[in-house]
Design an enzyme around this catalytic site. Sequence first.
Site, mmCIF file in Angstrom:
data_model
loop_
_atom_site.group_PDB
_atom_site.id
_atom_site.type_symbol
_atom_site.label_atom_id
_atom_site.label_comp_id
_atom_site.label_asym_id
_atom_site.label_seq_id
_atom_site.Cartn_x
_atom_site.Cartn_y
_atom_site.Cartn_z
ATOM 1 C CB SER A 126 -1.787 -8.268 3.720
ATOM 2 O OG SER A 126 -1.295 -6.957 3.606
ATOM 3 C CE1 TYR A 150 -1.844 -8.010 9.787
ATOM 4 C CE2 TYR A 150 -0.679 -6.825 8.066
ATOM 5 C CZ TYR A 150 -1.799 -7.481 8.508
ATOM 6 O OH TYR A 150 -2.873 -7.640 7.666
ATOM 7 C CE LYS A 154 -3.029 -10.982 7.959
ATOM 8 N NZ LYS A 154 -4.309 -11.680 8.134
HETATM 9 P P1 NAD Z 1 -10.885 -5.784 11.830
HETATM 10 O O1 NAD Z 1 -10.031 -5.627 13.038
HETATM 11 O O2 NAD Z 1 -11.938 -4.775 11.570
HETATM 12 O O3 NAD Z 1 -11.576 -7.232 11.838
HETATM 13 C C1 NAD Z 1 -10.984 -8.348 12.454
HETATM 14 C C2 NAD Z 1 -12.044 -8.992 13.333
HETATM 15 O O4 NAD Z 1 -11.471 -10.132 13.977
HETATM 16 C C3 NAD Z 1 -12.557 -8.059 14.434
HETATM 17 O O5 NAD Z 1 -13.966 -8.064 14.414
HETATM 18 C C4 NAD Z 1 -12.013 -8.675 15.714
HETATM 19 O O6 NAD Z 1 -12.872 -8.467 16.819
HETATM 20 C C5 NAD Z 1 -11.894 -10.130 15.336
HETATM 21 N N1 NAD Z 1 -10.880 -10.884 16.085
HETATM 22 C C6 NAD Z 1 -9.613 -10.506 16.370
HETATM 23 N N2 NAD Z 1 -8.984 -11.475 17.046
HETATM 24 C C7 NAD Z 1 -9.875 -12.489 17.191
HETATM 25 C C8 NAD Z 1 -9.814 -13.767 17.788
HETATM 26 N N3 NAD Z 1 -8.701 -14.218 18.402
HETATM 27 N N4 NAD Z 1 -10.912 -14.564 17.722
HETATM 28 C C9 NAD Z 1 -12.041 -14.138 17.117
HETATM 29 N N5 NAD Z 1 -12.162 -12.922 16.558
HETATM 30 C C10 NAD Z 1 -11.083 -12.116 16.584
HETATM 31 O O7 NAD Z 1 -9.889 -5.918 10.584
HETATM 32 P P2 NAD Z 1 -10.209 -5.905 9.017
HETATM 33 O O8 NAD Z 1 -9.661 -4.661 8.454
HETATM 34 O O9 NAD Z 1 -11.625 -6.261 8.792
HETATM 35 O O10 NAD Z 1 -9.247 -7.082 8.544
HETATM 36 C C11 NAD Z 1 -9.723 -8.404 8.365
HETATM 37 C C12 NAD Z 1 -8.580 -9.282 7.912
HETATM 38 O O11 NAD Z 1 -8.023 -8.777 6.710
HETATM 39 C C13 NAD Z 1 -7.416 -9.349 8.909
HETATM 40 O O12 NAD Z 1 -6.921 -10.663 8.922
HETATM 41 C C14 NAD Z 1 -6.398 -8.404 8.329
HETATM 42 O O13 NAD Z 1 -5.083 -8.755 8.690
HETATM 43 C C15 NAD Z 1 -6.619 -8.610 6.839
HETATM 44 N N6 NAD Z 1 -6.211 -7.461 6.031
HETATM 45 C C16 NAD Z 1 -6.698 -6.214 6.310
HETATM 46 C C17 NAD Z 1 -6.303 -5.118 5.551
HETATM 47 C C18 NAD Z 1 -6.779 -3.734 5.870
HETATM 48 O O14 NAD Z 1 -6.136 -2.768 5.444
HETATM 49 N N7 NAD Z 1 -7.886 -3.554 6.581
HETATM 50 C C19 NAD Z 1 -5.411 -5.317 4.478
HETATM 51 C C20 NAD Z 1 -4.947 -6.594 4.208
HETATM 52 C C21 NAD Z 1 -5.353 -7.673 4.993
HETATM 53 C C1 WQD Z 2 -1.398 4.628 2.862
HETATM 54 C C2 WQD Z 2 -0.557 5.821 2.425
HETATM 55 C C3 WQD Z 2 1.136 6.404 4.020
HETATM 56 C C4 WQD Z 2 -1.650 7.608 7.215
HETATM 57 C C5 WQD Z 2 -1.217 -0.721 5.628
HETATM 58 C C6 WQD Z 2 -0.495 -1.957 6.067
HETATM 59 C C7 WQD Z 2 -0.781 -3.076 5.108
HETATM 60 C C8 WQD Z 2 -2.275 -3.270 4.882
HETATM 61 C C9 WQD Z 2 -2.975 -2.001 4.583
HETATM 62 C C10 WQD Z 2 -3.076 -4.983 6.338
HETATM 63 C C11 WQD Z 2 0.938 5.640 2.719
HETATM 64 C C12 WQD Z 2 0.120 7.513 3.913
HETATM 65 C C13 WQD Z 2 -1.101 7.147 6.026
HETATM 66 C C14 WQD Z 2 -1.494 8.979 7.569
HETATM 67 C C15 WQD Z 2 -0.276 9.326 5.528
HETATM 68 N N1 WQD Z 2 -2.927 -3.775 6.065
HETATM 69 N N2 WQD Z 2 -0.418 8.002 5.205
HETATM 70 N N3 WQD Z 2 -0.809 9.783 6.701
HETATM 71 O O1 WQD Z 2 0.750 1.608 4.787
HETATM 72 O O2 WQD Z 2 -0.210 1.138 2.462
HETATM 73 O O3 WQD Z 2 -0.757 -0.358 4.323
HETATM 74 O O4 WQD Z 2 -2.618 -0.992 5.552
HETATM 75 O O5 WQD Z 2 -2.637 -5.953 5.782
HETATM 76 O O6 WQD Z 2 -0.190 -4.214 5.644
HETATM 77 O O7 WQD Z 2 0.896 -1.692 6.112
HETATM 78 O O8 WQD Z 2 -1.737 1.890 4.300
HETATM 79 O O9 WQD Z 2 -3.433 3.560 4.899
HETATM 80 O O10 WQD Z 2 -1.450 3.217 6.443
HETATM 81 O O11 WQD Z 2 -1.101 4.316 4.218
HETATM 82 O O12 WQD Z 2 0.350 10.108 4.794
HETATM 83 O O13 WQD Z 2 -1.941 9.434 8.623
HETATM 84 O O14 WQD Z 2 -0.964 6.948 3.209
HETATM 85 O O15 WQD Z 2 2.426 6.914 4.190
HETATM 86 O O16 WQD Z 2 1.620 6.295 1.670
HETATM 87 P P1 WQD Z 2 -0.361 1.115 3.947
HETATM 88 P P2 WQD Z 2 -1.995 3.245 5.056
#
Ligand code: NAD
Ligand code: WQD
Length: 338
Positions: A126, A150, A154
């Site tokens: 991330s 979190y 990572k």
């Molecule tokens: P999500 O929660 O929709 O998907 C994660 C999946 O993992 C879910 O289906 C959940 O049921 C499963 N899971 C959780 N714990 C588990 C376990 N112990 N064993 C097996 N399955 C398990 O999340 P997402 O948004 O699809 O994110 C996927 C990956 O990408 C995560 O590792 C997250 O940290 C990373 N990521 C997400 C974002 C984002 O903004 N969505 C940004 C950067 C990184």
């Molecule tokens: C985006 C912008 C908020 C909600 C997070 C995690 C990051 C990654 C992605 C996993 C910011 C603003 C948000 C709301 C708002 N996840 N906001 N009102 O914070 O960039 O990243 O998700 O790895 O680790 O920190 O994403 O969508 O929460 O926010 O004004 O109700 O929207 O302040 O500027 P962020 P976000």
Amino acid sequence: MESYILVTGGAGYIGSHACVALLEAGYRVVVLDSLRNSSAQALDRVGEITGQSVERLAGDIRDAACLDGLFARYPVSAVMHFAGLKAVGESVEQPLAYYQVNVHGTLTLLEAMQRAAVTRFIFSSSATVYGDPPSVPIREDFPTGATNPYGRSKLMVEQILADWQVAQPDWSIARLRYFNPVGAHPSGRIGEDPRGMPNNLMPFIAQVAVGRREKLAVFGGDYPTVDGTGVRDYIHVMDLAEGHVAALRYLERESGLLTVNLGTGRGASVLQLLSAFEAASGRPVPYDIVDRRAGDIAECWADPALAQELLGWQAARSLEDMCADSWRWQQANPQGYA
Ligand code: NAD
Ligand code: WQD
């Protein structure tokens, strides 16, 4: 015997879209997901979209016996590891749960891969690993740091993977640093379905537009940005999914450690995203500007040049596409998969 890609967390938001991209690229897929944050329906719909079946197991990445059974049953050529916990605020309240799943779970998976002699691994990292970056756009060689459990989970896994690749030079490992994934498959059949109050901006906006929530709270209107609201690099989840296929192809050619940003290289403010969504949906999205959210930074967007150079991949979909596809999903599934 034809091999499979193991997709952990494949029923989740990004994983389900990655399954579509993999199947469309001709790979066979087996999903391992505990369904703690997702619905099995997502995988039914992946099957519907692609016309292909997805093998699936309900299980936990921390269950070594389950993993050994899976690797014995399916010839796996690579693992895409999406499973994990991802809510920043929750990680502050429950740090042990986050280290348990994200760090211990990944170690358990790597050990099982080692026993099964599977040596290609793609990790969902991330942009959070850049902490508060010194400048934008963010390059992969910027300093890393994290401000919450979190993010630290990572970063720990990134470091474990670097150490492991040194010890096992024949392994191919990718650390993909996602910026802000949004949008949905253009069919509107799969998309982001957060449980409870959404933490992230796009699903919150979509739920206001569909009438599930009254108004958006914009966190901070006094950042040193184009309009005072936070700027992020929103990337369409299908572009992100296709970036994983490009990374997989790279790992099939090269061993070593690959670390790349997956972003668009363009920033959008909260108000810019909001007005793009209003235009795409034709619905008003009322909002109030409130205090900044603790831990937020002003601007975060990627330099995506390395991904283009090494993977031949770049994001193709626009902010308008992201909003139109999020809206199609939200409108067709106002209560998500429920
Ligand atoms: P999500 O929660 O929709 O998907 C994660 C999946 O993992 C879910 O289906 C959940 O049921 C499963 N899971 C959780 N714990 C588990 C376990 N112990 N064993 C097996 N399955 C398990 O999340 P997402 O948004 O699809 O994110 C996927 C990956 O990408 C995560 O590792 C997250 O940290 C990373 N990521 C997400 C974002 C984002 O903004 N969505 C940004 C950067 C990184
Ligand atoms: C985006 C912008 C908020 C909600 C997070 C995690 C990051 C990654 C992605 C996993 C910011 C603003 C948000 C709301 C708002 N996840 N906001 N009102 O914070 O960039 O990243 O998700 O790895 O680790 O920190 O994403 O969508 O929460 O926010 O004004 O109700 O929207 O302040 O500027 P962020 P976000």
